[in-house]
Design a protein around this motif. Structure first.
Motif, PDB file in Angstrom:
ATOM      1  N   VAL A  15       0.595  -0.963  -0.082  1.00  0.00           N
ATOM      2  CA  VAL A  15       0.134   0.034   0.133  1.00  0.00           C
ATOM      3  C   VAL A  15       0.843   1.197  -0.171  1.00  0.00           C
ATOM      4  O   VAL A  15       2.074   1.487   0.851  1.00  0.00           O
ATOM      5  CB  VAL A  15      -1.018  -0.358   1.003  1.00  0.00           C
ATOM      6  CG1 VAL A  15      -1.577   1.056   0.819  1.00  0.00           C
ATOM      7  CG2 VAL A  15      -1.967  -1.357   0.787  1.00  0.00           C
ATOM      8  N   ILE A  16       0.585   2.144  -1.164  1.00  0.00           N
ATOM      9  CA  ILE A  16       1.147   3.426  -1.379  1.00  0.00           C
ATOM     10  C   ILE A  16       0.422   4.261  -0.799  1.00  0.00           C
ATOM     11  O   ILE A  16      -0.222   4.298  -1.800  1.00  0.00           O
ATOM     12  CB  ILE A  16       1.771   3.237  -2.780  1.00  0.00           C
ATOM     13  CG1 ILE A  16       2.997   2.637  -2.785  1.00  0.00           C
ATOM     14  CG2 ILE A  16       3.340   5.061  -2.359  1.00  0.00           C
ATOM     15  CD1 ILE A  16       3.149   2.521  -4.212  1.00  0.00           C
ATOM     16  N   THR A  17       0.855   5.199  -0.154  1.00  0.00           N
ATOM     17  CA  THR A  17       0.157   6.446   0.539  1.00  0.00           C
ATOM     18  C   THR A  17       0.917   7.200   0.108  1.00  0.00           C
ATOM     19  O   THR A  17       2.027   8.313   0.197  1.00  0.00           O
ATOM     20  CB  THR A  17      -0.357   6.301   2.025  1.00  0.00           C
ATOM     21  OG1 THR A  17      -0.922   5.507   2.625  1.00  0.00           O
ATOM     22  CG2 THR A  17      -1.062   7.302   2.500  1.00  0.00           C
ATOM     23  N   VAL A  18      -0.572   8.293  -0.751  1.00  0.00           N
ATOM     24  CA  VAL A  18       0.791   9.826  -1.498  1.00  0.00           C
ATOM     25  C   VAL A  18      -0.249  10.705  -0.765  1.00  0.00           C
ATOM     26  O   VAL A  18      -1.103  10.980  -0.998  1.00  0.00           O
ATOM     27  CB  VAL A  18       0.422   9.640  -2.778  1.00  0.00           C
ATOM     28  CG1 VAL A  18       1.118  10.639  -3.429  1.00  0.00           C
ATOM     29  CG2 VAL A  18       0.732   8.293  -3.581  1.00  0.00           C
ATOM     30  N   LEU A  19       0.404  11.635   0.206  1.00  0.00           N
ATOM     31  CA  LEU A  19      -0.113  12.554   0.563  1.00  0.00           C
ATOM     32  C   LEU A  19      -0.106  13.911  -0.957  1.00  0.00           C
ATOM     33  O   LEU A  19       0.912  14.626  -1.287  1.00  0.00           O
ATOM     34  CB  LEU A  19       1.272  13.206   2.155  1.00  0.00           C
ATOM     35  CG  LEU A  19       1.541  12.186   2.512  1.00  0.00           C
ATOM     36  CD1 LEU A  19       2.068  12.346   3.701  1.00  0.00           C
ATOM     37  CD2 LEU A  19      -0.187  11.734   3.761  1.00  0.00           C
ATOM     38  N   LEU A  20      -1.090  13.951  -0.470  1.00  0.00           N
ATOM     39  CA  LEU A  20      -1.443  14.988  -1.313  1.00  0.00           C
ATOM     40  C   LEU A  20      -2.680  15.979  -0.837  1.00  0.00           C
ATOM     41  O   LEU A  20      -3.675  15.368  -0.717  1.00  0.00           O
ATOM     42  CB  LEU A  20      -1.886  14.374  -2.508  1.00  0.00           C
ATOM     43  CG  LEU A  20      -2.332  15.509  -4.327  1.00  0.00           C
ATOM     44  CD1 LEU A  20      -0.970  16.197  -3.666  1.00  0.00           C
ATOM     45  CD2 LEU A  20      -2.972  14.884  -4.925  1.00  0.00           C
ATOM     46  N   LYS A  21      -2.581  17.026  -0.263  1.00  0.00           N
ATOM     47  CA  LYS A  21      -4.477  17.786   0.075  1.00  0.00           C
ATOM     48  C   LYS A  21      -5.462  18.111  -0.798  1.00  0.00           C
ATOM     49  O   LYS A  21      -4.690  18.653  -2.179  1.00  0.00           O
ATOM     50  CB  LYS A  21      -3.426  19.191   1.128  1.00  0.00           C
ATOM     51  CG  LYS A  21      -2.995  18.740   2.532  1.00  0.00           C
ATOM     52  CD  LYS A  21      -2.627  20.009   3.380  1.00  0.00           C
ATOM     53  CE  LYS A  21      -2.270  19.965   4.375  1.00  0.00           C
ATOM     54  NZ  LYS A  21      -1.573  20.504   4.661  1.00  0.00           N
ATOM     55  N   LYS A  67      -5.433  12.708   1.032  1.00  0.00           N
ATOM     56  CA  LYS A  67      -3.856  11.722   0.543  1.00  0.00           C
ATOM     57  C   LYS A  67      -4.549  10.707  -0.843  1.00  0.00           C
ATOM     58  O   LYS A  67      -5.873  10.665  -0.806  1.00  0.00           O
ATOM     59  CB  LYS A  67      -3.515  10.488   1.322  1.00  0.00           C
ATOM     60  CG  LYS A  67      -4.707  10.037   1.879  1.00  0.00           C
ATOM     61  CD  LYS A  67      -4.208   8.219   2.901  1.00  0.00           C
ATOM     62  CE  LYS A  67      -5.483   7.867   3.801  1.00  0.00           C
ATOM     63  NZ  LYS A  67      -4.541   6.915   5.052  1.00  0.00           N
ATOM     64  N   VAL A  68      -3.670  10.069  -1.354  1.00  0.00           N
ATOM     65  CA  VAL A  68      -4.114   8.999  -2.825  1.00  0.00           C
ATOM     66  C   VAL A  68      -3.826   7.440  -1.748  1.00  0.00           C
ATOM     67  O   VAL A  68      -2.852   7.809  -1.748  1.00  0.00           O
ATOM     68  CB  VAL A  68      -4.431   8.952  -3.651  1.00  0.00           C
ATOM     69  CG1 VAL A  68      -4.283   8.335  -4.724  1.00  0.00           C
ATOM     70  CG2 VAL A  68      -5.021  10.382  -4.088  1.00  0.00           C
ATOM     71  N   GLU A  69      -4.783   6.616  -2.042  1.00  0.00           N
ATOM     72  CA  GLU A  69      -4.155   5.553  -1.410  1.00  0.00           C
ATOM     73  C   GLU A  69      -4.008   4.666  -3.304  1.00  0.00           C
ATOM     74  O   GLU A  69      -4.993   4.341  -3.387  1.00  0.00           O
ATOM     75  CB  GLU A  69      -4.656   5.145   0.082  1.00  0.00           C
ATOM     76  CG  GLU A  69      -4.307   4.224   0.624  1.00  0.00           C
ATOM     77  CD  GLU A  69      -4.757   3.498   1.671  1.00  0.00           C
ATOM     78  OE1 GLU A  69      -4.673   4.077   2.503  1.00  0.00           O
ATOM     79  OE2 GLU A  69      -5.635   2.941   1.486  1.00  0.00           O
ATOM     80  N   ILE A  70      -2.542   4.168  -2.963  1.00  0.00           N
ATOM     81  CA  ILE A  70      -2.476   3.128  -3.919  1.00  0.00           C
ATOM     82  C   ILE A  70      -2.185   1.839  -3.488  1.00  0.00           C
ATOM     83  O   ILE A  70      -1.289   1.699  -2.628  1.00  0.00           O
ATOM     84  CB  ILE A  70      -1.465   3.834  -5.370  1.00  0.00           C
ATOM     85  CG1 ILE A  70      -1.705   4.485  -5.262  1.00  0.00           C
ATOM     86  CG2 ILE A  70      -1.255   2.642  -6.282  1.00  0.00           C
ATOM     87  CD1 ILE A  70      -0.435   5.927  -5.901  1.00  0.00           C
ATOM     88  N   THR A  71      -3.548   1.212  -3.318  1.00  0.00           N
ATOM     89  CA  THR A  71      -3.335  -0.454  -3.167  1.00  0.00           C
ATOM     90  C   THR A  71      -2.805  -1.880  -4.456  1.00  0.00           C
ATOM     91  O   THR A  71      -3.722  -1.534  -5.129  1.00  0.00           O
ATOM     92  CB  THR A  71      -5.058  -0.895  -2.369  1.00  0.00           C
ATOM     93  OG1 THR A  71      -4.335  -0.384  -1.132  1.00  0.00           O
ATOM     94  CG2 THR A  71      -4.090  -2.538  -1.942  1.00  0.00           C
ATOM     95  N   LEU A  72      -1.728  -2.373  -4.532  1.00  0.00           N
ATOM     96  CA  LEU A  72      -0.777  -2.547  -5.184  1.00  0.00           C
ATOM     97  C   LEU A  72      -1.364  -5.016  -5.095  1.00  0.00           C
ATOM     98  O   LEU A  72      -0.436  -4.854  -3.707  1.00  0.00           O
ATOM     99  CB  LEU A  72       0.471  -2.608  -5.541  1.00  0.00           C
ATOM    100  CG  LEU A  72       0.672  -1.362  -5.822  1.00  0.00           C
ATOM    101  CD1 LEU A  72       2.355  -0.595  -6.377  1.00  0.00           C
ATOM    102  CD2 LEU A  72       0.167  -0.589  -6.883  1.00  0.00           C
ATOM    103  N   ALA A  73      -1.502  -5.424  -5.812  1.00  0.00           N
ATOM    104  CA  ALA A  73      -1.528  -6.970  -5.375  1.00  0.00           C
ATOM    105  C   ALA A  73      -0.351  -7.375  -5.431  1.00  0.00           C
ATOM    106  O   ALA A  73      -0.396  -7.412  -6.832  1.00  0.00           O
ATOM    107  CB  ALA A  73      -3.049  -7.407  -6.143  1.00  0.00           C
TER     108      ALA A  73
END
Length: 179
Positions: A15-21, A67-73
């Motif tokens: 899981v990648i969390t990209v901090l972006l207001k 944030k945008v949360e990117i979940t990679l399997a």
């Protein structure tokens, strides 16, 4: 302009969390490929060359207020030492911080290769134990302790059912030290 990001992993996903207001209001785009993730959002860009391949069909992303949360399997259940592939130093002339975990890991690999005999066997068992699931670790601990060090099993289904019996090497006899 790049964005700040962080990541964590489980056995099955990264899981990648990209901090972006205001991520839900921005025009963000996430492109997920087998070994690459790219995100752009109103002048922000994130490009990651992933350490291991992922399953694109089972991966997803979602925007929240901050944030945008990117979940990679993950393709396999292997533990990732880092999120990204090691960059080619010649291609990047800028200074980079040392990754001490990777440095220690490489040193341990070199020690393993030079170790012989019992030391090599101990390195092998440490590696198996440290990269195993908690269930396998429980099986190894239980089988080793109950058998007096004569059995080492990784099968929890088998070990959990009953006490592991002592199985000394052929031609030897097991005796308890207090008798």
């Amino acid at each position: 302009m790049s964005v700040r990001h962080d990541w964590y992993q489980s056995e099955t996903k990264v899981v990648i969390t990209v901090l972006l207001k205001g991520a839900t209001d921005k025009n963000y785009v996430v492109n997920i490929e087998p070994q690459k993730v790219q995100m752009t959002a109103d002048g922000y860009e994130l490009l990651l060359q992933l350490l291991h391949p992922i399953n694109v069909e089972r991966s997803s992303h979602k925007a929240y207020a901050t944030k945008v949360e990117i979940t990679l399997a993950k393709e396999t259940g292997v533990r990732w030492e880092s999120l990204e592939q090691k960059a080619d130093v010649a291609a990047l002339p800028t200074l980079q911080a040392k990754n001490w975990d990777r440095l220690v890991s490489e040193e341990e690999k070199n020690d393993e290769m030079s170790a012989k005999g019992e030391a090599a066997l101990n390195h092998l068992f440490k590696k198996i134990y440290s990269t195993s699931t908690p269930e396998v670790q429980k099986a190894m601990n239980k089988s080793f302790s109950e058998s007096g060090g004569t059995v080492l099993s990784t099968n929890w289904n088998e070990v959990s059912k009953e006490t592991v019996t002592v199985k000394p090497p052929e031609g030897t006899e097991f005796r308890q030290w207090d008798k």
